[in-house]
Design a protein around this motif. Structure first.
Motif, mmCIF file in Angstrom:
data_model
loop_
_atom_site.group_PDB
_atom_site.id
_atom_site.type_symbol
_atom_site.label_atom_id
_atom_site.label_comp_id
_atom_site.label_asym_id
_atom_site.label_seq_id
_atom_site.Cartn_x
_atom_site.Cartn_y
_atom_site.Cartn_z
ATOM 1 N N ALA A 83 10.690 0.162 -2.465
ATOM 2 C CA ALA A 83 10.803 -0.931 -3.420
ATOM 3 C C ALA A 83 10.392 -2.191 -2.552
ATOM 4 N N PRO A 84 9.707 -3.131 -3.053
ATOM 5 C CA PRO A 84 9.454 -4.338 -2.470
ATOM 6 C C PRO A 84 10.685 -5.058 -2.601
ATOM 7 N N GLU A 119 4.194 11.837 4.254
ATOM 8 C CA GLU A 119 3.557 10.917 5.161
ATOM 9 C C GLU A 119 2.376 10.066 4.516
ATOM 10 N N ALA A 120 2.169 10.233 3.263
ATOM 11 C CA ALA A 120 1.126 9.482 2.684
ATOM 12 C C ALA A 120 1.540 7.972 3.193
ATOM 13 N N CYS A 121 2.531 7.463 2.989
ATOM 14 C CA CYS A 121 2.821 5.976 3.099
ATOM 15 C C CYS A 121 2.552 5.644 4.691
ATOM 16 N N ALA A 122 2.744 6.488 5.476
ATOM 17 C CA ALA A 122 2.412 6.083 7.071
ATOM 18 C C ALA A 122 1.045 6.237 7.119
ATOM 19 N N LYS A 123 0.046 6.789 6.307
ATOM 20 C CA LYS A 123 -1.383 6.798 6.465
ATOM 21 C C LYS A 123 -2.167 5.634 6.207
ATOM 22 N N ARG A 130 0.843 -1.130 0.044
ATOM 23 C CA ARG A 130 0.100 -0.064 -0.050
ATOM 24 C C ARG A 130 0.884 1.294 -0.056
ATOM 25 N N CYS A 131 1.854 1.381 0.738
ATOM 26 C CA CYS A 131 2.650 2.599 0.770
ATOM 27 C C CYS A 131 3.459 2.414 -0.358
ATOM 28 N N TYR A 132 3.779 1.613 -1.132
ATOM 29 C CA TYR A 132 4.558 1.514 -2.487
ATOM 30 C C TYR A 132 3.861 2.267 -3.413
ATOM 31 N N LYS A 133 2.224 2.035 -3.477
ATOM 32 C CA LYS A 133 1.257 2.500 -4.357
ATOM 33 C C LYS A 133 1.331 4.074 -4.202
#
Ligand code: SF4
Ligand code: SF4
Length: 90
Positions: A41-42, A74-78, A30-33
């Motif tokens: 990166a995975p 902080e989009a990835c954290a949310k 989800r954070c990657y997207k």
């Protein structure tokens, strides 16, 4: 570092991605997207070096591939349900 602002000049304090806890991360992606900066990166989950390795299957986790590109939005954290990330202000 000079204080950051939004487009119309309001104060903005970025909170940069600092680390990802591989034990907490489930590799959901989800954070990657949501990251538009190519920071994440995975990767295959790194395993501890013990005798049980042969019975474990590779699992994906998220890694910080280009931390210098992070803008601290902080989009990835949310979107991280596992709270696997650590963010720090500059
Ligand atoms: S804080 Fe924003 S720019 Fe930085 S890794 Fe997370 S989503 Fe990407
Ligand atoms: S959103 Fe959280 S759990 Fe999902 S891949 Fe990113 S860090 Fe891992």
């Amino acid at each position: 570092m000079e204080a950051a602002t939004t487009r119309d000049g309001r104060p903005w304090s970025p909170s940069f991605l600092e680390a990802i806890d591989y034990e907490a991360c489930i590799g959901c992606g989800r954070c990657y997207k949501v990251c538009g900066r190519g920071v994440l990166a995975p990767i295959d989950k790194p395993f501890e070096d013990d005798d049980d390795d042969e019975e474990e299957c590779a699992t994906m986790v998220m890694s910080i591939a280009d931390g210098g590109a992070c803008i601290g939005c902080e989009a990835c954290a949310k979107v991280c349900a596992k709270k696997a990330q650590t963010h720090t202000a500059c």
